[in-house]
Design a protein around this motif. Sequence first.
Motif, PDB file in Angstrom:
ATOM      1  N   UNK A 175       0.825  -1.205   0.000  1.00 42.22           N
ATOM      2  CA  UNK A 175       0.000   0.000   0.000  1.00 42.22           C
ATOM      3  C   UNK A 175       0.862   1.260   0.000  1.00 42.22           C
ATOM      4  N   UNK A 176       1.935   1.234   0.770  1.00 46.14           N
ATOM      5  CA  UNK A 176       2.858   2.369   0.816  1.00 46.14           C
ATOM      6  C   UNK A 176       3.527   2.580  -0.540  1.00 46.14           C
ATOM      7  N   UNK A 177       3.961   1.470  -1.146  1.00 46.01           N
ATOM      8  CA  UNK A 177       4.593   1.537  -2.472  1.00 46.01           C
ATOM      9  C   UNK A 177       3.619   2.074  -3.509  1.00 46.01           C
ATOM     10  N   UNK A 178       2.386   1.613  -3.470  1.00 46.95           N
ATOM     11  CA  UNK A 178       1.372   2.023  -4.434  1.00 46.95           C
ATOM     12  C   UNK A 178       1.132   3.525  -4.380  1.00 46.95           C
ATOM     13  N   UNK A 179       1.071   4.064  -3.172  1.00 46.31           N
ATOM     14  CA  UNK A 179       0.811   5.500  -3.016  1.00 46.31           C
ATOM     15  C   UNK A 179       1.959   6.346  -3.560  1.00 46.31           C
ATOM     16  N   UNK A 184       4.127  -2.189 -14.155  1.00 42.88           N
ATOM     17  CA  UNK A 184       2.893  -1.892 -13.420  1.00 42.88           C
ATOM     18  C   UNK A 184       1.737  -1.673 -14.387  1.00 42.88           C
ATOM     19  N   UNK A 185       1.983  -0.915 -15.452  1.00 42.67           N
ATOM     20  CA  UNK A 185       0.957  -0.684 -16.473  1.00 42.67           C
ATOM     21  C   UNK A 185       0.448  -2.014 -17.027  1.00 42.67           C
ATOM     22  N   UNK A 221      10.583  -8.601 -11.568  1.00 42.02           N
ATOM     23  CA  UNK A 221      10.270  -9.768 -10.738  1.00 42.02           C
ATOM     24  C   UNK A 221       9.861  -9.340  -9.333  1.00 42.02           C
ATOM     25  N   UNK A 222      10.551  -8.355  -8.793  1.00 39.60           N
ATOM     26  CA  UNK A 222      10.248  -7.864  -7.449  1.00 39.60           C
ATOM     27  C   UNK A 222       8.845  -7.281  -7.380  1.00 39.60           C
ATOM     28  N   UNK A 223       8.481  -6.502  -8.398  1.00 39.14           N
ATOM     29  CA  UNK A 223       7.140  -5.924  -8.434  1.00 39.14           C
ATOM     30  C   UNK A 223       6.083  -7.020  -8.525  1.00 39.14           C
ATOM     31  N   UNK A 224       6.324  -8.001  -9.390  1.00 35.98           N
ATOM     32  CA  UNK A 224       5.376  -9.106  -9.545  1.00 35.98           C
ATOM     33  C   UNK A 224       5.192  -9.859  -8.240  1.00 35.98           C
ATOM     34  N   UNK A 225       6.279 -10.202  -7.570  1.00 32.97           N
ATOM     35  CA  UNK A 225       6.222 -11.032  -6.371  1.00 32.97           C
ATOM     36  C   UNK A 225       5.725 -10.274  -5.142  1.00 32.97           C
ATOM     37  N   UNK A 226       6.152  -9.014  -5.005  1.00 32.32           N
ATOM     38  CA  UNK A 226       5.845  -8.269  -3.786  1.00 32.32           C
ATOM     39  C   UNK A 226       4.548  -7.472  -3.860  1.00 32.32           C
TER      40      UNK A 226
END
Length: 256
Positions: free
Chosen positions: A78-82, A137-138, A177-182
């Motif tokens: 949630x923090x990353x998304x913001x 992300x897109x 990979x990090x974005x996908x997994x986390x």
Amino acid sequence: MESSSGNGKGMAEAYEEVEGEANFESDEIERNKVGIMRALVEREDPSSKDVDDFMIRRFLRARDLDIEKATDMFLKYLSWKKSFVPNGSISESEIPSQLAQNKLFMQGVDKTGRPIIVVYGGRHKQTTPEELKRFVVYTLDKICSRMPAGKEKFVSIADLEGWGYTNSDVRGYIAALTILQDCYPERLGKLFLVHVPYVFMTAWKMVYPFIDNKTKKKILFVENKKLNSTLLKDIDESQLPDAYGGRLPLVPIQNC
């Protein structure tokens, strides 16, 4: 052969009943943990009230139903998304170089209804790390928004034909990979690596340590001579991209 219990049920039927009870108990435990985790994350971040139970369940499953670990993972997401996606989504104007490479397509579904993504690794060219992250992300958001009802995962075919050192982007691969997994846990259903050149294994050895065990189990290297037969086990010919002998033309992700 029927059982000797005198109730007239066959062994197979009795087994299915027991298995069904076990699955129900497992589902009940999972639902309870989703409820507990929701209360914890909403207390820490009220914005999580907008998130559905399926998302919370995916984070729980990614951490083997460990509420504490899953909650920590989710709050970090949630923090990353913001901070990374302050507007809620990535616009195509933010990723022009990535889209111009024409390397990612979406078309068809596998036999279980999961959407199919095709990535051409030989078309990838290094740009700025931030633009690549935005592209990832897109892409993942676009895939998730097109997910059929009742489905949470997608299948990917990573085609490495023509891949060489000019396409090698280990830092970029690890970032993706990090974005996908986390941040998008339990979204990948299966990854087929096809037309893999020997030179790719050098990059693979550097990326492999960053792949978690759950993801590793979903990756399949496919021999060229078994490509068509392997894909057809999971994907009907009517849904297979025409690039692999199927009937569907590939559609660029931005046109989906």
